[in-house]
Enzyme design. Sequence first.
Site, short mmCIF file in Angstrom:
data_model
loop_
_atom_site.label_atom_id
_atom_site.label_comp_id
_atom_site.label_asym_id
_atom_site.label_seq_id
_atom_site.Cartn_x
_atom_site.Cartn_y
_atom_site.Cartn_z
N ASP A 109 0.86 -1.17 0.00
CA ASP A 109 0.00 0.00 0.00
C ASP A 109 0.90 1.24 0.00
O ASP A 109 1.72 1.41 0.91
CB ASP A 109 -0.85 -0.02 1.27
N ASP A 162 -2.87 4.81 -2.37
CA ASP A 162 -3.80 5.49 -1.48
C ASP A 162 -4.19 6.88 -2.02
O ASP A 162 -3.32 7.62 -2.50
CB ASP A 162 -3.08 5.66 -0.13
N GLU A 176 -6.56 4.25 -5.58
CA GLU A 176 -7.79 4.59 -4.87
C GLU A 176 -8.26 5.96 -5.37
O GLU A 176 -7.54 6.95 -5.21
CB GLU A 176 -7.54 4.64 -3.36
N HIS A 196 -10.89 -1.78 4.32
CA HIS A 196 -10.69 -1.40 5.72
C HIS A 196 -11.38 -0.09 6.09
O HIS A 196 -11.34 0.32 7.24
CB HIS A 196 -9.18 -1.28 5.99
N ASP A 197 -11.96 0.60 5.11
CA ASP A 197 -12.66 1.86 5.38
C ASP A 197 -14.17 1.71 5.31
O ASP A 197 -14.89 2.68 5.55
CB ASP A 197 -12.26 2.93 4.35
C1 GLC Z 1 -7.37 6.21 2.28
C2 GLC Z 1 -7.21 5.03 3.19
C3 GLC Z 1 -7.68 5.42 4.55
C4 GLC Z 1 -6.81 6.56 5.04
C5 GLC Z 1 -6.80 7.72 4.05
C6 GLC Z 1 -5.69 8.68 4.33
O1 GLC Z 1 -8.69 6.58 2.10
O2 GLC Z 1 -7.88 3.92 2.68
O3 GLC Z 1 -7.65 4.34 5.46
O4 GLC Z 1 -7.29 7.03 6.25
O5 GLC Z 1 -6.59 7.26 2.73
O6 GLC Z 1 -4.44 8.12 4.04
#
Ligand code: GLC
Length: 547
Positions: free
Chosen positions: A106, A207, A249, A323-324
């Site tokens: 990641d 990310d 993402e 995980h979110d």
């Molecule tokens: C992404 C991750 C999340 C994190 C955010 C900031 O959305 O999936 O868990 O808090 O980025 O890095």
Amino acid sequence: MTENIAQNQKHLWWKNAVVYQIYPKSFQDSDGDGVGDIRGIISRLDYLKELGVDAVWISPMYCSPQNDNGYDISDYQDIDPMFGTLSDMDELIAESGKRGIRIIMDLVLNHTSDEHRWFEEAKKGKDNPYHDYYVWRDGEEGVYPNDMKAVFGGSAWEWVPELGQYYFHQFAPEQPDLNWENPKVRREIYDMILWWMDRGVGGFRLDVIDQIAKEPDRGITNNGPRLHEFLRELSKETFQKGNLITVGEAWGATTEIAKKYSAPDGSEFSMVFQFEHMMLDQQDGKEKWDLAPLPFVQLKKCLARWQDALFQKGWNSLFWNNHDLPRIVSRWGNDGRYRVESAKMLAAVLHGMQGTPYIYQGEELGMTNVKFSDISKYRDVETTNMYYERIEAGYAKADVMRSIYAKSRDNARTPMQWSKEPNAGFTKGTPWIAVNPNYAEINVEEERKDPDSVYQFYRSLIRLRKEYPVFVDGKFELLLPEDEHIFAYTRTDKDTQMLVCANFTEETVSCPLLRQWGSAGVLIHNYAGKLGEELKPFEVVILVARR
Ligand code: GLC
């Protein structure tokens, strides 16, 4: 087209791969400190092999003060002692490789931790060589450069009195944004990625990558004007030198933008995570905590639109969880009486579409959301910040808790449920976050023994994807688009047609498609016994016919 892109096109292994996501803090603890670790993951590789996955994406394990559970990195080139050492990581890569599993790291490239050496240097003075690694604006204490808000609450600007400047942070103040306009920052990042590639990493998840090209003076966070220019450079300098899977993402992606990200020439990424289908149950223009009813017909149409738009023009990722996100069975399924049926139904609907499926740890067991009675049991910075903000703003506690039960990121972060042993076999110590009390019924040990478990259903789906090329190549067509109960679609390639037909509700409904497809073979079905002309609660079947 460069030689490397041409080479990538020949080996698009990730198109028929299934990826498993591990949230390392909550997967398996090996040393009794209550936090999952790399040796714990290594001890579970045989489980992942048995499940049949091809790659494992692990949320960040780099050195981090853990303000945002590792998404605040203080050293990209070392492992946090909480998770182990760099040599544990090398061993994980090697041991996974032996089992045909690739490791996806990641990468958090939008921001670092405020404890990263670059930021510590940057704060020393405006003429420090690292100062321009971050995004600064001159100003006066208390008068923010503008009214931009951070995702985790409060202003996106943080004052540094010694410098008389604000720095920009899209997330917590402990997560200062990197300045991608600075070519030195980009070079540092590419070298770091190449270093991980040399260690044998099989891919990267990027990310919040759509936020790197921010232009705060114009209020722009995601999809900034230079975004795709940066991504093409990133890809050329790094990913295209290997045979990797890359997934960005991108909360702000539309189908048009996703075609750029996942263009078949390999110039950016393999695919992106987009979240349109995940944001349907929140009120327009409000926060995710402001719940709205589940719009089923919109869900189907949204997924279908992505399937159509990217066909042969890009590539989809397929996911219900990460995980979110809250657990899918508690969201679009039923986590009570029909937990098993609905978990399987959701799995079949997802894995039947075109794209690369992602399974989030515990999803393959049908793990559910959790309801802790008190905020003190929650660990997530986003959840706790929201709780105190809303309580202060006068919201009723019960309403705030209802939003948390539905949407908190901690729903996904309770420990993996391995067995009936104390703490679900996750740790011999005290877990950093409590286990979901339903672990006595929902756990790996039970589900491995039970031929009808959610786990076995996932194994079958993964196997089918490898056996039937139509899962990978077939063209998608949505059927019965306005039906309020049934989600049905076909996938068609030159010699095979497949029908995925699912009931998304607790009602038994008649389904005209089943008669039409009466002579087709059953690939997978979540109820025992013969298929009728009705679909029982959350029933799903995948049928296949030769053309
Ligand atoms: C992404 C991750 C999340 C994190 C955010 C900031 O959305 O999936 O868990 O808090 O980025 O890095």
